[in-house]
Design a protein around this motif. Structure first.
Motif, PDB file in Angstrom:
ATOM      1  N   SER A 167       1.628  -1.020  -0.010  1.00  0.00           N
ATOM      2  CA  SER A 167       0.213  -0.370  -0.370  1.00  0.00           C
ATOM      3  C   SER A 167       0.798   1.109  -0.011  1.00  0.00           C
ATOM      4  CB  SER A 167      -1.260   0.094   1.303  1.00  0.00           C
ATOM      5  OG  SER A 167      -0.502   0.349   2.439  1.00  0.00           O
ATOM      6  N   LEU A 358      -6.619  -2.017   5.343  1.00  0.00           N
ATOM      7  CA  LEU A 358      -6.356  -2.545   4.355  1.00  0.00           C
ATOM      8  C   LEU A 358      -5.949  -4.192   3.899  1.00  0.00           C
ATOM      9  CD1 LEU A 358      -2.885   0.023   6.017  1.00  0.00           C
ATOM     10  CD2 LEU A 358      -4.354   0.358   4.215  1.00  0.00           C
ATOM     11  N   VAL A 390      -0.348  -3.361   8.853  1.00  0.00           N
ATOM     12  CA  VAL A 390      -2.127  -3.876   8.191  1.00  0.00           C
ATOM     13  C   VAL A 390      -2.793  -4.337   9.665  1.00  0.00           C
ATOM     14  CG1 VAL A 390      -3.321  -5.149   6.692  1.00  0.00           C
ATOM     15  CG2 VAL A 390      -0.882  -4.313   6.414  1.00  0.00           C
ATOM     16  N   SER A 400      -7.942   3.201   3.729  1.00  0.00           N
ATOM     17  CA  SER A 400      -7.248   4.157   2.855  1.00  0.00           C
ATOM     18  C   SER A 400      -8.307   4.294   2.104  1.00  0.00           C
ATOM     19  CB  SER A 400      -6.306   3.080   2.896  1.00  0.00           C
ATOM     20  OG  SER A 400      -5.824   3.662   0.745  1.00  0.00           O
TER      21      SER A 400
END
Length: 402
Positions: A167, A358, A390, A400
């Motif tokens: 990410s 995530l 995460v 996110s």
């Protein structure tokens, strides 16, 4: 020629070389996100690449990358060598069109569903192979000549899909937490670098991965991230060791090229006659997630920044140290998100920030670890850290925007 004349000639040659080495660029090109190129700009880029393929340049660069593989992976030549390699490719392209610049793929923006990225549409790079062979996009119908004649191959790591990559938040965290080249390099090479190569598969997962132009989009993005990190006070940070265990410094020679490592460290100097659109352009950019990856949506940047800054202080201290000072005056998270007693459930839901929890990123495969001769325990520790990251953000309720 007498001795004095010879000494004078050598000195003059040295001074000319020194001046050239320290000189700036008379002309710069800007590397841009491939998604910002107009159709005409992409057509011009594609035309240059087709001509380079016709003249055998893709073969030459695949041979170089294949030959130097162990010298440039798993050690701290990784960033400077690939910057030199990409610039070499770009300079060749500028023989065909002086405006040619290698675009980059903001792959972090597509990390949740890489196979669905518009970069892999038929308009740009094309998608998964059919029977292995890429049948659409830039390189459809190309016959690659290294290591022998073959179609360009892609085989996504989940058949018709790809596992999630790392990410933007995780890479942003990595860039804040490591202030040494060795630490940054390991934690990028073990994560984002490997996951993209493995996700694409085919030629991209081989020693000659530069057959696929996605390689150049990918490494331009990695180089952009390095340039961003350099702008945070690490312009000349170079440490670590090479493939043979010898220390690497600014005067060390790059494999294949022989140039000093220091000649790659500063954009706009020596042969590094390029810049990245937007890199380091904002004050306190080490606190801006949007400079690492462009969030989607008109208010994506604000949402991304506020979401991180509203994390509990212990999480910021561990994972986002550069955000700590900018978040000290924020309201307590519990107060910021606590609903009023008479608020209905539907109102609560609509007031919550949109986004996604995530997901765990794809780990490196045993074959990839062996191919790169990575330290298996270090890789395992990095994978565990990524999962811990995460879990920490998901438990804190972070969503996110990517």
């Amino acid at each position: 020629m007498n001795v004095a004349g010879l000494v004078g000639l050598v000195l003059a040659h040295f001074l000319v070389g020194l001046t050239a080495a320290q000189g700036g660029c008379s002309r710069m090109v800007t590397r841009r996100d491939i998604m910002t190129l107009s159709q005409q700009e992409w057509s011009q880029t594609a035309s240059v690449l087709q001509r380079m393929q016709n003249d055998g340049w893709f073969r030459i660069f695949a041979e170089i990358h294949n030959r130097e593989f162990n010298n440039i992976h798993g050690n701290d030549n990784f960033f400077p060598w690939h910057r030199r390699f990409l610039r070499d490719f770009e300079e060749i392209g500028q023989r065909y069109d002086p405006n040619f610049a290698v675009p980059y793929w903001d792959e972090l923006r597509d990390s949740r569903n890489p196979a669905g990225s518009p970069v892999l549409s038929s308009r740009l790079m094309g998608g998964n192979g059919f029977g292995g062979c890429v049948r659409d996009g830039l390189q459809q119908g190309w016959t690659m000549s290294f290591p022998g004649p073959h179609c360009l191959v892609r085989r996504y790591d989940r058949g018709g899909q790809m596992q999630s990559w790392y990410s933007p938040e995780y890479i942003f965290s990595t860039m804040q937490r490591y202030n040494d080249m060795h630490g940054l390099r390991e934690n990028i090479e073990f994560t984002l670098h490997g996951s993209v190569h493995l996700g694409m598969g085919g030629d991209m997962s081989a020693l000659y991965s530069s057959n696929d132009f996605v390689f150049f989009l990918h490494h331009a993005n990695l180089d952009r991230l390095w340039a961003q990190w350099q702008s945070w006070g690490h312009q000349w940070t170079m440490d670590g060791r090479n493939h043979f265990g010898a220390s690497i410094g600014l005067t060390s020679a790059l494999p294949h090229y022989g140039d000093q490592v220091g000649s790659t460290m500063q954009l706009g100097v020596n042969r590094m006659c390029f810049r990245y659109a937007g890199t380091g352009s904002r004050r306190r950019s080490e606190s801006s997630l949007a400079l690492v990856s462009t969030p989607p949506g008109s208010n994506g940047e604000t949402r991304a920044q506020e979401g991180l800054q509203n994390l509990p202080l212990p999480i910021l201290q561990k994972w986002f140290p550069a955000l700590v000072n900018s978040s000290r005056d924020r309201a307590p998270v519990s107060a910021a998100v606590a609903p009023k007693a008479n608020t209905t459930r539907s109102t609560i839901d609509t007031e919550q920030p949109a986004g996604h929890f995530l997901v765990y990123p794809a780990p490196l495969t045993n074959e990839w670890v062996n191919m790169h001769r990575f330290d298996r325990q270090k890789v395992a520790n990095t994978m565990e850290e990524a999962r811990e990251f995460v879990d920490a953000l998901n438990r804190a309720g972070y969503k996110s925007p990517y």
